[in-house]
Scaffold this motif. Structure first.
Motif, PDB file in Angstrom:
ATOM      1  N   SER A  92       0.802  -1.206   0.000  1.00 13.79           N
ATOM      2  CA  SER A  92       0.000   0.000   0.000  1.00 13.79           C
ATOM      3  C   SER A  92       0.842   1.265   0.000  1.00 13.79           C
ATOM      4  O   SER A  92       0.304   2.361   0.017  1.00 13.79           O
ATOM      5  N   ASP A  93       2.168   1.147  -0.003  1.00 10.40           N
ATOM      6  CA  ASP A  93       3.051   2.289   0.052  1.00 10.40           C
ATOM      7  C   ASP A  93       3.127   2.948  -1.323  1.00 10.40           C
ATOM      8  O   ASP A  93       3.689   2.372  -2.264  1.00 10.40           O
ATOM      9  N   PRO A  94       2.603   4.140  -1.485  1.00  4.06           N
ATOM     10  CA  PRO A  94       2.612   4.767  -2.811  1.00  4.06           C
ATOM     11  C   PRO A  94       4.010   5.137  -3.294  1.00  4.06           C
ATOM     12  O   PRO A  94       4.199   5.410  -4.475  1.00  4.06           O
ATOM     13  N   ARG A 100       7.511   4.881  -8.994  1.00  6.87           N
ATOM     14  CA  ARG A 100       6.904   4.725  -7.674  1.00  6.87           C
ATOM     15  C   ARG A 100       5.504   4.133  -7.867  1.00  6.87           C
ATOM     16  O   ARG A 100       4.862   4.351  -8.886  1.00  6.87           O
ATOM     17  N   GLU A 101       5.063   3.401  -6.894  1.00  2.00           N
ATOM     18  CA  GLU A 101       3.782   2.702  -7.017  1.00  2.00           C
ATOM     19  C   GLU A 101       2.656   3.641  -7.430  1.00  2.00           C
ATOM     20  O   GLU A 101       1.815   3.295  -8.259  1.00  2.00           O
ATOM     21  N   HIS A 102       2.641   4.851  -6.903  1.00  2.00           N
ATOM     22  CA  HIS A 102       1.533   5.764  -7.220  1.00  2.00           C
ATOM     23  C   HIS A 102       1.540   6.188  -8.684  1.00  2.00           C
ATOM     24  O   HIS A 102       0.516   6.593  -9.231  1.00  2.00           O
ATOM     25  N   GLN A 103       2.698   6.100  -9.366  1.00  2.00           N
ATOM     26  CA  GLN A 103       2.761   6.503 -10.768  1.00  2.00           C
ATOM     27  C   GLN A 103       2.088   5.497 -11.696  1.00  2.00           C
ATOM     28  O   GLN A 103       1.770   5.824 -12.842  1.00  2.00           O
ATOM     29  N   GLU A 160      -0.813   4.571 -11.451  1.00  2.00           N
ATOM     30  CA  GLU A 160      -2.159   5.083 -11.700  1.00  2.00           C
ATOM     31  C   GLU A 160      -2.192   5.925 -12.962  1.00  2.00           C
ATOM     32  O   GLU A 160      -3.116   5.830 -13.772  1.00  2.00           O
ATOM     33  N   ASP A 161      -1.168   6.773 -13.147  1.00  2.00           N
ATOM     34  CA  ASP A 161      -1.121   7.600 -14.359  1.00  2.00           C
ATOM     35  C   ASP A 161      -0.938   6.741 -15.602  1.00  2.00           C
ATOM     36  O   ASP A 161      -1.554   6.990 -16.648  1.00  2.00           O
ATOM     37  N   ASN A 180      -9.819   4.695  -9.626  1.00  2.00           N
ATOM     38  CA  ASN A 180      -9.196   6.012  -9.530  1.00  2.00           C
ATOM     39  C   ASN A 180      -9.687   6.782  -8.323  1.00  2.00           C
ATOM     40  O   ASN A 180      -9.372   7.965  -8.161  1.00  2.00           O
ATOM     41  N   TRP A 210      -7.323   5.001  -2.089  1.00  2.00           N
ATOM     42  CA  TRP A 210      -6.074   4.234  -2.102  1.00  2.00           C
ATOM     43  C   TRP A 210      -6.146   3.150  -1.035  1.00  2.00           C
ATOM     44  O   TRP A 210      -6.683   3.352   0.049  1.00  2.00           O
TER      45      TRP A 210
END
Length: 440
Positions: free
Chosen positions: A27-29, A70-73, A75-76, A224, A227
Motif C-alpha cells: 500500500s506504500d505509494p 513509484r507505485e503511485h505513478q 495510476e497515471d 481512480n 487508495w
C-alpha cells in the motif's frame, strides 16, 4: 499439482499471514516498481517522468521502455491506457530491475506464439451441447454481486483484496463437494503481489494428466477513487464478471461429473491490475517446472454489451497463439453461431491481460473479449447496475468456456458423481452428497 483440501486449509493461514505482513509495503505509494511497457504508451502517459527510462527491444523487436517508478505513478500509466488507448493492461511490473531485464531478454514469448500444439478439433458436441443449456444467468449474477459488494475493493494491497481470494477458493471447493480428484491451493509465490494470493483449482486428468488446460481470470480490482483500504473499486465487470463466468463453468463441470483426460485448472489471478503480477508468477513457475500447458483461456471482463456493438463477442488476435485463436473461432462457430450469436475480432495491445503472461512464458494462450471497451471500469461506477443489472452477456462467454474446457480437456470414460441440484434463482448452487467414486 494443487494441494489437497487439508493442505490448502493450512496454506490459507500462511497466505493470510503473508498478506498482512506485506500489506504496508503493497500500500506504500512510494514503493519502487520496475515497469516494462511499450515505448509509445509509456511516453504518452508519463511525458514529465523525471526518472530514468531505458529504451529496450524484446525478442519480437518491439520498442519497449524499462523504467523504475513509484507505485503511485502506475495510476497515471493505467489511466492513460484505459482512457486514451481504450484498452486494458499495458505493462508488466517487476520487483527488481534484474528480473525485468531478464524478462525483456527472454525469447520465451516468441516460443509462446510458435509452439507446436496438439491438433485442436471440435469432436465432443454430444457432451458439450447439453452443458450449454445449463448456464445460469442468476448464478453468474449472484457471484458478480457478491464479489463487487462484499468488500469495498479487491485491491492487491488491501485486506479486502486478501479476503476475496479465500472466499473464491472456498466457494470453488464447495462446488466439488469432496471429489477426490479435485483440489485447490492459494498460490503465494509472487514477490510483488503484496501478499494477495492467486487461486488455483485443479481437476486431475486421467490418461493425459501431464497435459494441462487452464481457464483463468483476475480476481483483483482497482479504481481512480481512493487508495489501499479506502479504495472504492467494486470491479463488477473488471473482473468479478470473469471470475463469476469461470465459477459457472466449474459448477456445471462438477454437476455433470465431468472427468477430463487432460488436467484442467481454474485460476483466479492476483494483482493483474498493477502489471499482470499474479499470472506472470504462476506462468513462470510452470515454465521453470517444465509443465506441459496445451492451452490457456483468459476471461477478463465478460458482462458488458456496448449499445453500439455489432457483434456479441470478439476474439483477441494478439498476445495469442494463432492456432489457439483459430480454435476459439471454431468453438464459437460450432456452438454459439447456431444459437444466433455473432463474433468479431480485435487486438488489445501489449500486456493487455493475463493471457499475455502465459504467452511471454512460452505457453499457448488466447482470450475472448466482451466487445467494445466498458467506459466505467477502474472507477467506483463499475457496478452490476451500470451494465444493465443482469449477467446475461456473461452467459455467452460461459458457454464458450464450457466448450473450451470440454473440447480441449476431453473426457474420460466415467463420471465421478451425480449431477448437482439446480441452483435457485440468484443463489449459489447446492450440491448433493458425492457418490462413491468408481473403482479404477
Amino acid at each position: 499439482m494443487a494441494l489437497r483440501l487439508a493442505a490448502a486449509c493450512a496454506l490459507l493461514a500462511t497466505g493470510a499471514a503473508t498478506a498482512h505482513d506485506n500489506d504496508a509495503t503493497a500500500s506504500d505509494p512510494m514503493a519502487e516498481v520496475h515497469v516494462v511497457a511499450e515505448r509509445g504508451t509509456f511516453e504518452a502517459a508519463l511525458r514529465d517522468f523525471s526518472g530514468r527510462a531505458l529504451p529496450r527491444r524484446d525478442a519480437e523487436g518491439r520498442a519497449l521502455v524499462l523504467a523504475t517508478l513509484r507505485e503511485h505513478q502506475l495510476e497515471d500509466l493505467s489511466r492513460h491506457v484505459h482512457e486514451v488507448e481504450r484498452r486494458c493492461g499495458g505493462y508488466f511490473a517487476f520487483a527488481s530491475r534484474a528480473e525485468a531485464e531478464a524478462f525483456i531478454a527472454s525469447d520465451a514469448g516468441v516460443r509462446g506464439l510458435r509452439a507446436p500444439l496438439p491438433a485442436y478439433a471440435v469432436t465432443h458436441q454430444d457432451m458439450v451441447t447439453p452443458w450449454l443449456a445449463q448456464v445460469s444467468e442468476p448464478g453468474i449474477r449472484a457471484t458478480i454481486t457478491h464479489l463487487s459488494t462484499a468488500w469495498p475493493n479487491r485491491y492487491y494491497g488491501s485486506s479486502h483484496g486478501h479476503a476475496a481470494p479465500l472466499w473464491i477458493r472456498d466457494h470453488w471447493l464447495s462446488l466439488a463437494a469432496g471429489r477426490g480428484d479435485v483440489s485447490a491451493e492459494l498460490f503465494i509465490d509472487c514477490s510483488n503481489c503484496g501478499g494477495q494470493p492467486s487461486v488455483i483449482l485443479t481437476i486431475q486428468g486421467t490418461d493425459l494428466a501431464d497435459e494441462i488446460v487452464v481457464l483463468g481470470g483476475h480476481l483483483d480490482s482497482i479504481s481512480n477513487s481512493g487508495w489501499g483500504e479506502n479504495m472504492d473499486a467494486p470491479g463488477a465487470d473488471d473482473d468479478a464478471s470473469g471470475i463469476a463466468t469461470l465459477t459457472e463453468v466449474l459448477r456445471i463441470a462438477m454437476a455433470e461429473g465431468y472427468r477430463p483426460r487432460r488436467t484442467v485448472m481454474f485460476m483466479g489471478y492476483a494483482a493483474e491490475e498493477v502489471g499482470l503480477r499474479g499470472s506472470r508468477a504462476i506462468a513462470q513457475r510452470f515454465a521453470g517446472e517444465g509443465r506441459n500447458v496445451v492451452g490457456v483461456l483468459q476471461m477478463d471482463m465478460t458482462n458488458y454489451r456496448s449499445p453500439g456493438s455489432t457483434t456479441d463477442i470478439r476474439v483477441m488476435t494478439d498476445n495469442s497463439h494463432p492456432q489457439l485463436v483459430q480454435f476459439l473461432r471454431d468453438l464459437f462457430d460450432a456452438y454459439l453461431a447456431p444459437l444466433g450469436y455473432t463474433r468479431g475480432e480485435s487486438s488489445c495491445g501489449y500486456a493487455c491481460s493475463d493471457h499475455a503472461s502465459w504467452t511471454q512464458a512460452g505457453f499457448p494462450a488466447a482470450m475472448y473479449d466482451e466487445g467494445p471497451f466498458f467506459p466505467l471500469l477502474h472507477t467506483p461506477h463499475d457496478t452490476l447496475e451500470q451494465v444493465g443489472g443482469t449477467a446475461q452477456h456473461a452467459t455467452i462467454i460461459a458457454r464458450l468456456g464450457l466448450a473450451f474446457m470440454g473440447e480441449l480437456g476431453q473426457r474420460a470414460r466415467t463420471r465421478l458423481r451425480a449431477p448437482a441440484v439446480p441452483p435457485p434463482s440468484g443463489q449459489p448452487p447446492r450440491m448433493r452428497q458425492p457418490s462413491r467414486p468408481p473403482r479404477p
